[in-house]
Design a protein around this motif. Structure first.
Motif, PDB file in Angstrom:
ATOM      1  N   ALA A  36      12.106  33.161 -17.896  1.00  0.00           N
ATOM      2  CA  ALA A  36      12.306  32.786 -19.541  1.00  0.00           C
ATOM      3  C   ALA A  36      13.770  32.898 -19.702  1.00  0.00           C
ATOM      4  O   ALA A  36      14.368  32.013 -20.379  1.00  0.00           O
ATOM      5  CB  ALA A  36      11.407  33.494 -20.341  1.00  0.00           C
ATOM      6  N   GLY A  37      14.314  33.961 -19.586  1.00  0.00           N
ATOM      7  CA  GLY A  37      15.746  34.197 -19.939  1.00  0.00           C
ATOM      8  C   GLY A  37      16.630  33.330 -18.976  1.00  0.00           C
ATOM      9  O   GLY A  37      17.706  32.805 -19.879  1.00  0.00           O
ATOM     10  N   VAL A  38      16.577  33.132 -17.909  1.00  0.00           N
ATOM     11  CA  VAL A  38      17.262  32.218 -17.235  1.00  0.00           C
ATOM     12  C   VAL A  38      17.330  30.868 -17.577  1.00  0.00           C
ATOM     13  O   VAL A  38      18.127  30.328 -17.802  1.00  0.00           O
ATOM     14  CB  VAL A  38      17.076  32.402 -15.750  1.00  0.00           C
TER      15      VAL A  38
ATOM     16  N   ARG B 150      19.738  29.669  -9.920  1.00  0.00           N
ATOM     17  CA  ARG B 150      18.990  29.484 -11.028  1.00  0.00           C
ATOM     18  C   ARG B 150      17.737  28.687 -10.763  1.00  0.00           C
ATOM     19  O   ARG B 150      16.490  29.087 -10.987  1.00  0.00           O
ATOM     20  CB  ARG B 150      19.511  28.676 -11.928  1.00  0.00           C
ATOM     21  N   THR B 151      17.633  27.791  -9.610  1.00  0.00           N
ATOM     22  CA  THR B 151      16.481  27.080  -9.254  1.00  0.00           C
ATOM     23  C   THR B 151      15.330  28.077  -8.709  1.00  0.00           C
ATOM     24  O   THR B 151      14.470  28.140  -8.854  1.00  0.00           O
ATOM     25  CB  THR B 151      16.652  25.900  -8.521  1.00  0.00           C
ATOM     26  N   ALA B 152      16.056  28.980  -7.557  1.00  0.00           N
ATOM     27  CA  ALA B 152      15.021  29.940  -6.851  1.00  0.00           C
ATOM     28  C   ALA B 152      14.802  30.783  -7.817  1.00  0.00           C
ATOM     29  O   ALA B 152      13.579  31.196  -7.513  1.00  0.00           O
ATOM     30  CB  ALA B 152      16.122  30.502  -5.989  1.00  0.00           C
TER      31      ALA B 152
ATOM     32  N   PRO C  31      30.314  31.667  -4.445  1.00  0.00           N
ATOM     33  CA  PRO C  31      29.640  31.158  -5.722  1.00  0.00           C
ATOM     34  C   PRO C  31      28.254  31.629  -5.786  1.00  0.00           C
ATOM     35  O   PRO C  31      27.525  31.484  -6.459  1.00  0.00           O
ATOM     36  CB  PRO C  31      30.004  29.984  -5.745  1.00  0.00           C
ATOM     37  N   ALA C  32      27.793  32.035  -4.223  1.00  0.00           N
ATOM     38  CA  ALA C  32      26.502  32.460  -4.184  1.00  0.00           C
ATOM     39  C   ALA C  32      26.216  34.036  -4.294  1.00  0.00           C
ATOM     40  O   ALA C  32      25.112  34.544  -3.681  1.00  0.00           O
ATOM     41  CB  ALA C  32      25.807  31.908  -3.234  1.00  0.00           C
ATOM     42  N   CYS C  33      27.012  34.880  -5.001  1.00  0.00           N
ATOM     43  CA  CYS C  33      27.176  36.178  -4.726  1.00  0.00           C
ATOM     44  C   CYS C  33      25.840  36.550  -5.585  1.00  0.00           C
ATOM     45  O   CYS C  33      25.452  36.267  -6.536  1.00  0.00           O
ATOM     46  CB  CYS C  33      28.522  36.968  -5.215  1.00  0.00           C
TER      47      CYS C  33
ATOM     48  N   ALA D  71      16.744  29.797 -20.333  1.00  0.00           N
ATOM     49  CA  ALA D  71      17.131  29.635 -22.065  1.00  0.00           C
ATOM     50  C   ALA D  71      18.813  29.799 -21.895  1.00  0.00           C
ATOM     51  O   ALA D  71      19.504  29.431 -22.849  1.00  0.00           O
ATOM     52  CB  ALA D  71      16.492  30.659 -22.661  1.00  0.00           C
ATOM     53  N   ALA D  72      19.385  30.369 -20.871  1.00  0.00           N
ATOM     54  CA  ALA D  72      21.038  30.615 -20.505  1.00  0.00           C
ATOM     55  C   ALA D  72      21.542  29.361 -20.732  1.00  0.00           C
ATOM     56  O   ALA D  72      21.085  28.400 -20.267  1.00  0.00           O
ATOM     57  CB  ALA D  72      21.221  31.576 -19.610  1.00  0.00           C
ATOM     58  N   PRO D  73      22.528  29.315 -21.404  1.00  0.00           N
ATOM     59  CA  PRO D  73      23.566  28.249 -21.276  1.00  0.00           C
ATOM     60  C   PRO D  73      23.752  27.690 -19.898  1.00  0.00           C
ATOM     61  O   PRO D  73      23.917  28.618 -18.839  1.00  0.00           O
ATOM     62  CB  PRO D  73      24.745  28.652 -21.951  1.00  0.00           C
ATOM     63  N   ALA D  74      23.908  26.473 -19.568  1.00  0.00           N
ATOM     64  CA  ALA D  74      24.177  25.906 -18.318  1.00  0.00           C
ATOM     65  C   ALA D  74      25.563  26.026 -17.740  1.00  0.00           C
ATOM     66  O   ALA D  74      25.683  26.012 -16.571  1.00  0.00           O
ATOM     67  CB  ALA D  74      23.935  24.168 -18.440  1.00  0.00           C
ATOM     68  N   ASP D  75      26.652  26.571 -18.523  1.00  0.00           N
ATOM     69  CA  ASP D  75      27.980  26.781 -18.053  1.00  0.00           C
ATOM     70  C   ASP D  75      28.203  28.253 -17.598  1.00  0.00           C
ATOM     71  O   ASP D  75      29.323  28.464 -17.404  1.00  0.00           O
ATOM     72  CB  ASP D  75      28.978  26.318 -19.083  1.00  0.00           C
ATOM     73  N   VAL D  76      27.215  29.254 -17.724  1.00  0.00           N
ATOM     74  CA  VAL D  76      27.589  30.547 -17.297  1.00  0.00           C
ATOM     75  C   VAL D  76      27.892  30.412 -15.707  1.00  0.00           C
ATOM     76  O   VAL D  76      27.092  29.932 -15.175  1.00  0.00           O
ATOM     77  CB  VAL D  76      26.535  31.576 -17.905  1.00  0.00           C
ATOM     78  N   LEU D  77      28.601  31.624 -15.395  1.00  0.00           N
ATOM     79  CA  LEU D  77      28.681  31.998 -13.915  1.00  0.00           C
ATOM     80  C   LEU D  77      27.359  32.519 -13.428  1.00  0.00           C
ATOM     81  O   LEU D  77      26.983  32.192 -12.191  1.00  0.00           O
ATOM     82  CB  LEU D  77      29.848  33.031 -13.850  1.00  0.00           C
ATOM     83  N   GLY D  78      26.689  33.363 -14.037  1.00  0.00           N
ATOM     84  CA  GLY D  78      25.703  33.906 -13.614  1.00  0.00           C
ATOM     85  C   GLY D  78      24.950  34.690 -14.744  1.00  0.00           C
ATOM     86  O   GLY D  78      25.068  34.663 -16.078  1.00  0.00           O
TER      87      GLY D  78
END
Length: 210
Positions: A89-91, A154-156, A131-133, A93-100
């Motif tokens: 739910a949190g992920v 995000r998708t995973a 970028p997958a850290c 709702a998070a903005p699309a531009d965040v690093l993580g």
């Protein structure tokens, strides 16, 4: 801070505190404020941005305990199914531009803002190389929380079927895991039982259990 450098903090505050003998541990007093407010205020003092708080069990009471704090509330209607649903739910709702995403437990009150920043800085450095850290804090070889995931996952995360968190995701991608040694055991000191809460308040003399 430039928007693309942001790391969202997702605070999991939806659980039912089943092992606390009928009391919601997030509303227990920690000093002059509820435990959850202490934790969220500390996260707000770090460089995490934005801070999202996932609600579920006793949502209105927890929301009231966080009144006037600059956070985004996210309701998880599936909170009773397990921790993973709150992370999702949190992920979502998070903005699309965040690093993580920094996945924060709301029952780790000893972690200081400087310790969150230590992890955020380590994450940004790791992300520049990979970028997958995934960043995992450790104290004397023991893994703790919060764990930070690159937005690559995000998708995973949204597809994760295990209901006890994203530990499986960490296990499936060991080549991307960065372990960060921490100076204290604060990342390990969560509160699940009345005994744990009593021990915590003994350790921190300024806190008074009721």
């Amino acid at each position: 801070m430039k928007a693309p450098e942001r790391v969202a903090a997702i605070v999991l505050a939806a659980g039912a505190s089943r092992r606390m003998g009928g009391r919601n541990k997030l509303l227990l007093p920690f000093g002059s404020q509820p435990l959850v407010r202490h934790v969220v205020t500390t996260i707000l003092a770090s460089r995490a941005d934005p801070v999202l708080v996932v609600l579920g069990h006793e949502a209105e009471a927890v929301r009231a305990a966080l009144a006037e704090l600059p956070v985004t509330f996210v309701h998880n209607p599936r909170h009773a199914e397990g921790m993973t649903t709150s992370i999702q739910a949190g992920v979502a709702a998070a903005p699309a531009d965040v690093l993580g995403y920094m996945i924060c437990l709301s029952d780790l009150p000893l972690i200081e803002a400087t310790e969150y920043d230590r992890l955020l800085d380590a994450f940004r450095e790791a992300h520049a190389r990979d970028p997958a850290c995934i960043v995992v804090p450790e104290f004397e070889g023991r893994r703790g929380n919060p764990v930070l995931f690159a937005a690559h996952y995000r998708t995973a995360i949204l597809a994760e079927e295990r209901l006890t968190g994203c530990r499986g995701l960490v296990q499936r991608h060991p080549e991307h895991v960065v372990r960060v040694p921490m100076p204290t055991d604060h990342i390990l000191q969560d509160i699940d039982t009345p005994e744990a809460f009593a021990a915590l308040t003994e350790r921190t003399p300024g806190q008074t259990p009721r």
